[in-house]
Design an enzyme around this catalytic site. Sequence first.
Site, PDB file in Angstrom:
ATOM      1  N   THR A  78       0.816  -1.219   0.000  1.00  0.00           N
ATOM      2  CA  THR A  78       0.000   0.000   0.000  1.00  0.00           C
ATOM      3  C   THR A  78       0.851   1.270   0.000  1.00  0.00           C
ATOM      4  O   THR A  78       0.423   2.310  -0.501  1.00  0.00           O
ATOM      5  CB  THR A  78      -0.932  -0.027   1.229  1.00  0.00           C
ATOM      6  OG1 THR A  78      -1.786  -1.161   1.093  1.00  0.00           O
ATOM      7  CG2 THR A  78      -1.787   1.207   1.330  1.00  0.00           C
ATOM      8  N   ALA A 127      -0.476  10.249  -0.917  1.00  0.00           N
ATOM      9  CA  ALA A 127       0.801  10.911  -0.636  1.00  0.00           C
ATOM     10  C   ALA A 127       0.641  12.232   0.114  1.00  0.00           C
ATOM     11  O   ALA A 127       1.433  13.153  -0.055  1.00  0.00           O
ATOM     12  CB  ALA A 127       1.593  11.116  -1.933  1.00  0.00           C
ATOM     13  N   HIS A 182      -1.173  14.311   6.276  1.00  0.00           N
ATOM     14  CA  HIS A 182      -2.387  14.925   6.821  1.00  0.00           C
ATOM     15  C   HIS A 182      -2.045  15.771   8.041  1.00  0.00           C
ATOM     16  O   HIS A 182      -1.191  15.396   8.853  1.00  0.00           O
ATOM     17  CB  HIS A 182      -3.384  13.836   7.223  1.00  0.00           C
ATOM     18  CG  HIS A 182      -3.943  13.108   6.037  1.00  0.00           C
ATOM     19  ND1 HIS A 182      -4.824  13.701   5.153  1.00  0.00           N
ATOM     20  CD2 HIS A 182      -3.730  11.857   5.569  1.00  0.00           C
ATOM     21  CE1 HIS A 182      -5.131  12.823   4.206  1.00  0.00           C
ATOM     22  NE2 HIS A 182      -4.476  11.706   4.428  1.00  0.00           N
ATOM     23  N   VAL A 210       6.291 -15.008   4.713  1.00  0.00           N
ATOM     24  CA  VAL A 210       6.109 -15.691   6.000  1.00  0.00           C
ATOM     25  C   VAL A 210       4.864 -16.565   5.907  1.00  0.00           C
ATOM     26  O   VAL A 210       3.766 -16.088   5.608  1.00  0.00           O
ATOM     27  CB  VAL A 210       5.969 -14.662   7.146  1.00  0.00           C
ATOM     28  CG1 VAL A 210       5.589 -15.352   8.448  1.00  0.00           C
ATOM     29  CG2 VAL A 210       7.256 -13.857   7.301  1.00  0.00           C
ATOM     30  N   LYS A 247     -12.164  10.161   3.199  1.00  0.00           N
ATOM     31  CA  LYS A 247     -12.033  11.613   3.081  1.00  0.00           C
ATOM     32  C   LYS A 247     -12.561  12.148   1.757  1.00  0.00           C
ATOM     33  O   LYS A 247     -12.228  13.258   1.363  1.00  0.00           O
ATOM     34  CB  LYS A 247     -10.562  11.992   3.258  1.00  0.00           C
ATOM     35  CG  LYS A 247      -9.996  11.537   4.596  1.00  0.00           C
ATOM     36  CD  LYS A 247      -8.517  11.832   4.716  1.00  0.00           C
ATOM     37  CE  LYS A 247      -7.936  11.247   5.994  1.00  0.00           C
ATOM     38  NZ  LYS A 247      -7.739   9.783   5.932  1.00  0.00           N
ATOM     39  N   ARG A 280      -6.536   0.123   1.427  1.00  0.00           N
ATOM     40  CA  ARG A 280      -6.441   0.534   2.831  1.00  0.00           C
ATOM     41  C   ARG A 280      -6.637  -0.718   3.703  1.00  0.00           C
ATOM     42  O   ARG A 280      -7.510  -1.530   3.414  1.00  0.00           O
ATOM     43  CB  ARG A 280      -7.529   1.540   3.176  1.00  0.00           C
ATOM     44  CG  ARG A 280      -7.573   2.789   2.291  1.00  0.00           C
ATOM     45  CD  ARG A 280      -8.870   3.528   2.550  1.00  0.00           C
ATOM     46  NE  ARG A 280      -9.067   4.695   1.722  1.00  0.00           N
ATOM     47  CZ  ARG A 280      -9.665   4.692   0.526  1.00  0.00           C
ATOM     48  NH1 ARG A 280     -10.083   3.561  -0.015  1.00  0.00           N
ATOM     49  NH2 ARG A 280      -9.838   5.819  -0.131  1.00  0.00           N
ATOM     50  N   GLU A 331      -4.365   1.979   8.158  1.00  0.00           N
ATOM     51  CA  GLU A 331      -4.922   2.621   6.957  1.00  0.00           C
ATOM     52  C   GLU A 331      -4.586   4.108   7.036  1.00  0.00           C
ATOM     53  O   GLU A 331      -3.761   4.524   7.845  1.00  0.00           O
ATOM     54  CB  GLU A 331      -6.435   2.362   6.892  1.00  0.00           C
ATOM     55  CG  GLU A 331      -7.209   2.841   8.105  1.00  0.00           C
ATOM     56  CD  GLU A 331      -8.696   2.532   8.019  1.00  0.00           C
ATOM     57  OE1 GLU A 331      -9.224   2.352   6.918  1.00  0.00           O
ATOM     58  OE2 GLU A 331      -9.335   2.461   9.086  1.00  0.00           O
ATOM     59  N   SER A 376       1.421   9.380   7.003  1.00  0.00           N
ATOM     60  CA  SER A 376       1.739  10.536   7.859  1.00  0.00           C
ATOM     61  C   SER A 376       2.195  10.081   9.245  1.00  0.00           C
ATOM     62  O   SER A 376       2.992  10.747   9.888  1.00  0.00           O
ATOM     63  CB  SER A 376       0.496  11.421   8.043  1.00  0.00           C
ATOM     64  OG  SER A 376      -0.227  11.532   6.854  1.00  0.00           O
ATOM     65  N   CYS A 423       4.714   8.922 -21.468  1.00  0.00           N
ATOM     66  CA  CYS A 423       4.669   7.698 -22.296  1.00  0.00           C
ATOM     67  C   CYS A 423       4.632   6.433 -21.454  1.00  0.00           C
ATOM     68  O   CYS A 423       4.538   5.328 -21.983  1.00  0.00           O
ATOM     69  CB  CYS A 423       5.827   7.669 -23.291  1.00  0.00           C
ATOM     70  SG  CYS A 423       7.311   6.866 -22.679  1.00  0.00           S
TER      71      CYS A 423
END
Length: 477
Positions: A40, A46, A49, A172, A249, A310, A336, A341, A436
């Site tokens: 994830t 990115a 928050h 694992v 959000k 998430r 999640e 952040s 491209c």
Amino acid sequence: MYDVVIIGAGVVGSAIARELARYNGSVCVIDKEEDVCSGTSKANSAIVHAGFDAYPGSLKAKFNVEGSKMMEDLSRELDFPYQRNGSLIVCTKDQDRSVLEQLMAQGVENGVEGLRIVEEEELRSMEPNLAEDVTCALFAPTGAIVCPFHMTIAFAENAADNGVEFFLNTKVDCIEKTKDGYRILAGDQVYESRAVVNAAGVYADVINNMVSEKKLHITPRRGQYELLDKAVGDYVTHTIFQLPTKMGKGVLVTPTVHGNLLVGPTAEDIENKEGTNTTGEGLELLGKMASLSVKDVPLRQVITSFAGLRAHEDGNDFVIGEAEDAKNFFNAAGIESPGLSSAPAIGVFLAKEIADKLSLGEKKEFNGTRKGILNPNALNMEERNQLIQKNPSYGQIVCRCETVTEGEIIDAITRTLGARSLDGVKRRTRAGMGRCQAGFCSPRVMELLEKHADLSVYEVTKCGGEGVIVYGRNKEI
Ligand SMILES: Cc1cc2nc3c(=O)[nH]c(=O)nc-3n(C[C@H](O)[C@H](O)[C@H](O)COP(=O)(O)OP(=O)(O)OC[C@H]3O[C@@H](n4cnc5c(N)ncnc54)[C@H](O)[C@@H]3O)c2cc1C
């Protein structure tokens, strides 16, 4: 016997590894994928928050606010792109302004600084392309954007440079309790450890449930995105959020640190923990949703789409700390959003807790700084010329869209935890991330992988696994 085995080389596992490297003790990180940052952590919004939308008193609120405060200094120490562009949570004339006021009060309670409500006139001078129906917004000046790949890779590289071992392509399968700790079985490999950290993303429930009777349940909640060309990268300058709902959000429109425009994500609960495909309906929904906050989003400029999952735990909060019934088994589960952040603060917290439990002293020789891949575009003409004279590979452009040179790609392959696939090179250098989408540069990147990664061209993959790109010579097969 290791002191600590960390399962998962995403941003959370890598941040914990880097913080544990400050202490004496043997630490390793195991990941089932061929590279760090393959889960994830590579597919999200990115955003750093500010920390207003997590419920006060929750672990999400605590670690988000702490992580956000650490991020700017960290970006300098570890040399990854970060930009404090500020966030705006917009409210339209049909929406309830009191929700915005509640969000602000929640943010103040969480310790977020500088929040204020901005009225329409000022708002439109800040962001001229907002939708006509927008009337006001909550402004969070500490909201920021970051490069999630570079951030994760920086944590991992710095951990490795300080003695942490990484075992990739290692899944694992089973964890057994032993007299002194745990035995971790991964294919034909066996790892003995005093302590285990579970940072396995959407699989953190599976890993926890191998050891603890206090079962976790994680639902992959898919978020789809569209990434737009740099030609429209400044369509908005702040991160434009919508009023949040219980599913997330809303759809945001944001610039990225690399100058693109990002639109997304959707929020769909799915069963498949590998279900990172996009769908026609999902992408169509993005355009409709985005238009509620930003007018005429230039979707004709989409260059690619992608999705991330998430790790939504049923308890709706992060699960962090030692499992009640499994001594020295530490969870970093249900991470999640706002996990990116929060990762720096989760790393500090868990490393300290583990070091205390195992009585690991501080390591004097720890070096917390790391230099990223040299980017000739960041130099002036004179400096660039000097660089090319010293090392001509910095004068050879391989990726024309993003102007990435051969020198950067060789650095990406040969440095600590170097790239072994096209995507590994892409995440480190941006070769293949432009308009491209690797159409022109892939063959050249494959040649460089063959030459510098000790791989045959027949072994080079896009992102690990069995899917090689070249099967044989033309007319021979
Ligand atoms: C759509 C979306 C938007 C988001 N936007 C933001 C945002 O803007 N800001 C923010 O702060 N956060 C955001 N997040 C959240 C953030 O991306 C995550 O919280 C964070 O990346 C989680 O990191 P992780 O290390 O826990 O998980 P991952 O990055 O998934 O890492 C887990 C690793 O564990 C490995 N693993 C799993 N099982 C095994 C096994 N059995 N053996 C070995 N290895 C294993 C996987 O291969 C993987 O590499 C978003 C998430 C999504 C999906």
